[in-house]
Scaffold this motif. Structure first.
Motif, PDB file in Angstrom:
ATOM      1  N   ARG A   1       0.832  -1.203   0.000  1.00 30.25           N
ATOM      2  CA  ARG A   1       0.000   0.000   0.000  1.00 30.25           C
ATOM      3  C   ARG A   1       0.864   1.249   0.000  1.00 30.25           C
ATOM      4  O   ARG A   1       2.024   1.221   0.380  1.00 30.25           O
ATOM      5  N   ARG A   2       0.286   2.367  -0.398  1.00 27.05           N
ATOM      6  CA  ARG A   2       1.056   3.594  -0.550  1.00 27.05           C
ATOM      7  C   ARG A   2       1.414   4.194   0.816  1.00 27.05           C
ATOM      8  O   ARG A   2       0.596   4.208   1.730  1.00 27.05           O
ATOM      9  N   ASP A   3       2.637   4.697   0.910  1.00 29.59           N
ATOM     10  CA  ASP A   3       3.140   5.259   2.169  1.00 29.59           C
ATOM     11  C   ASP A   3       3.128   6.786   2.164  1.00 29.59           C
ATOM     12  O   ASP A   3       3.433   7.407   3.178  1.00 29.59           O
ATOM     13  N   GLN A   4       2.789   7.415   1.014  1.00 34.64           N
ATOM     14  CA  GLN A   4       2.901   8.866   0.926  1.00 34.64           C
ATOM     15  C   GLN A   4       1.930   9.558   1.880  1.00 34.64           C
ATOM     16  O   GLN A   4       0.873   9.036   2.211  1.00 34.64           O
ATOM     17  N   VAL A   5       2.335  10.746   2.286  1.00 36.04           N
ATOM     18  CA  VAL A   5       1.473  11.633   3.058  1.00 36.04           C
ATOM     19  C   VAL A   5       1.132  12.812   2.163  1.00 36.04           C
ATOM     20  O   VAL A   5       2.010  13.355   1.487  1.00 36.04           O
ATOM     21  N   VAL A   6      -0.132  13.210   2.122  1.00 35.28           N
ATOM     22  CA  VAL A   6      -0.561  14.302   1.251  1.00 35.28           C
ATOM     23  C   VAL A   6      -0.994  15.502   2.086  1.00 35.28           C
ATOM     24  O   VAL A   6      -1.349  15.373   3.257  1.00 35.28           O
ATOM     25  N   THR A   7      -0.953  16.662   1.473  1.00 35.14           N
ATOM     26  CA  THR A   7      -1.385  17.903   2.103  1.00 35.14           C
ATOM     27  C   THR A   7      -2.689  18.337   1.454  1.00 35.14           C
ATOM     28  O   THR A   7      -2.714  18.628   0.254  1.00 35.14           O
TER      29      THR A   7
ATOM     30  N   ASN B   1      -2.166  17.736   6.895  1.00 36.66           N
ATOM     31  CA  ASN B   1      -1.477  16.557   6.369  1.00 36.66           C
ATOM     32  C   ASN B   1      -2.230  15.293   6.753  1.00 36.66           C
ATOM     33  O   ASN B   1      -2.747  15.186   7.877  1.00 36.66           O
ATOM     34  N   ILE B   2      -2.262  14.335   5.832  1.00 34.43           N
ATOM     35  CA  ILE B   2      -2.928  13.067   6.109  1.00 34.43           C
ATOM     36  C   ILE B   2      -2.316  11.990   5.205  1.00 34.43           C
ATOM     37  O   ILE B   2      -2.057  12.243   4.018  1.00 34.43           O
ATOM     38  N   PRO B   3      -2.021  10.793   5.730  1.00 37.83           N
ATOM     39  CA  PRO B   3      -1.489   9.714   4.880  1.00 37.83           C
ATOM     40  C   PRO B   3      -2.517   9.285   3.827  1.00 37.83           C
ATOM     41  O   PRO B   3      -3.716   9.252   4.096  1.00 37.83           O
ATOM     42  N   ILE B   4      -2.035   8.949   2.632  1.00 33.03           N
ATOM     43  CA  ILE B   4      -2.944   8.526   1.562  1.00 33.03           C
ATOM     44  C   ILE B   4      -3.740   7.293   1.983  1.00 33.03           C
ATOM     45  O   ILE B   4      -4.934   7.188   1.713  1.00 33.03           O
ATOM     46  N   ARG B   5      -3.090   6.346   2.665  1.00 34.20           N
ATOM     47  CA  ARG B   5      -3.826   5.135   3.055  1.00 34.20           C
ATOM     48  C   ARG B   5      -4.928   5.464   4.061  1.00 34.20           C
ATOM     49  O   ARG B   5      -5.949   4.781   4.125  1.00 34.20           O
ATOM     50  N   GLU B   6      -4.742   6.540   4.837  1.00 32.20           N
ATOM     51  CA  GLU B   6      -5.786   6.978   5.761  1.00 32.20           C
ATOM     52  C   GLU B   6      -6.977   7.544   4.972  1.00 32.20           C
ATOM     53  O   GLU B   6      -8.131   7.285   5.297  1.00 32.20           O
ATOM     54  N   VAL B   7      -6.683   8.294   3.909  1.00 37.12           N
ATOM     55  CA  VAL B   7      -7.748   8.803   3.028  1.00 37.12           C
ATOM     56  C   VAL B   7      -8.515   7.628   2.427  1.00 37.12           C
ATOM     57  O   VAL B   7      -9.751   7.597   2.418  1.00 37.12           O
TER      58      VAL B   7
END
Length: 350
Positions: free
Chosen positions: A15-21, A52-58
């Motif tokens: 799964r993706r680890d990126q964090v997005v703004t 900020n929020i992790p993509i997997r959280e979205v």
């Protein structure tokens, strides 16, 4: 057990680890139940007007918000990959098809929509996860300091959640990208994890030195890095985002006494998110652009299907009904690509 969820490491998926703004002005346009559900587990301000929020959280939170609509039958989830042999595409038994399936969009290829590239750049993403119980000497910098360090130069960018989990993004030259790919190929062929502390396998070569310097700049210990990913940044956009599709009506669906000449029906296809437009990661507007596209398309559908405060769905929907969406995406592209991404493309890495 009758439950549907995202596959993860247990199923052999990464799964993706990126964090997005996410920008406040985008969040404020969401329905209240989505706003509240999206930030249920994390509420972190890094910049004054964004979160900020992790993509997997979205992904997880939006998937949770879908479930009531699935249970009452308004939404049917079909957990399979869409392809040219999918029954819905062969029969054309849909009114609209939305391709929100990423930069390598199948829907875009299926609709034969061309991409126009504005420029190519290279980078890598260094994923790290710092536990909560580390000694103070290994504690991460505060998010505010990460922001100051990020805007002070043009090589490194940190996007993280609570300063502990996220990505160190690093812009690379073409030669550095080639070296990184060759280095990573060795790890992949041996099925080995990355270990930046092992100087035999990650020697003091140009690209490993650049990565180590970036980690040191943000005071991130190499021991907490678990993945390094090459990123090709192709700043590009679809030539159009609305296309009319034409399907032959199956004989079994025709009305009685219709003659045998071929009958056709139309449906509309739309592109949104990275399928429609890819921006440079440095200004960091990818998730915001995708959310804006989704909301603009939803609003256009509502306007098309309502008249005098009553729902009036007229089929088939026409291309001309969605000139608003096509125009919105053109303006969004002018702002996000020409206004932001192209400036970064001409700013040298050093």
């Amino acid at each position: 057990q009758g439950e549907m969820r995202w596959q993860d490491e247990k199923q052999g998926k990464t799964r993706r680890d990126q964090v997005v703004t996410l920008q406040d002005h985008v969040i404020e346009q969401m329905p209240d139940y989505i706003k509240q559900g999206l930030f249920r587990n994390i509420e972190e301000r890094v910049w004054p007007t964004s979160r900020n929020i992790p993509i997997r959280e979205v992904e997880d939170r939006l998937f949770d918000l879908l479930k009531p609509f699935v249970h009452n039958g308004q939404i049917e989830l079909v957990p399979e990959n869409l392809n040219e042999q999918s029954e819905c595409l062969i029969k054309g038994n849909f009114d609209i098809l939305v391709g929100a399936d990423g930069a390598n969009s199948f829907v875009r290829r299926y609709c034969n929509i061309q991409m126009i590239s504005e420029g190519l750049e290279y980078a890598c993403g260094v994923a790290y996860n710092i536990p909560n119980d580390v000694p103070s000497s290994e504690a991460p910098l505060h998010q505010a300091m990460n922001c100051v360090l990020t805007v002070s130069q043009t090589r490194y960018l940190v996007n993280s959640s609570t300063s502990r989990h996220g990505y160190l993004n690093i812009r690379l030259t073409h030669d550095e990208m080639d070296e990184l790919r060759n280095r990573l190929q060795t790890f992949q062929s041996n099925n080995e994890p990355i270990n930046l502390l092992d100087y035999n396998k990650c020697p003091q070569s140009p690209v490993w030195t650049i990565i180590r310097q970036g980690l040191d700049f943000f005071r991130i210990s190499p021991k907490y890095v678990f993945r390094v990913i090459p990123i090709e940044i192709n700043v590009r956009h679809a030539s159009i985002v609305v296309r009319e599709l034409r399907f032959e009506i199956d004989k079994s669906e025709r009305k009685p006494r219709q003659n045998d000449e071929k009958k056709y029906k139309t449906a509309l296809a739309f592109l949104a998110g990275d399928a429609a437009m890819c921006v440079h990661f440095w200004p960091g507007r990818g998730m915001n652009s995708g959310m804006k596209a989704a909301m603009a398309l939803a609003r256009n559908i509502v306007r098309t299907c309502t008249s005098k405060n009553s729902i009036n769905i007229r089929k088939p929907l026409r291309f001309l009904d969605f000139l608003d969406y096509e125009g919105f995406m053109a303006r969004l592209r002018a702002r996000e690509q020409q206004g932001r991404s192209l400036r970064v493309l001409v700013n040298p890495i050093d």
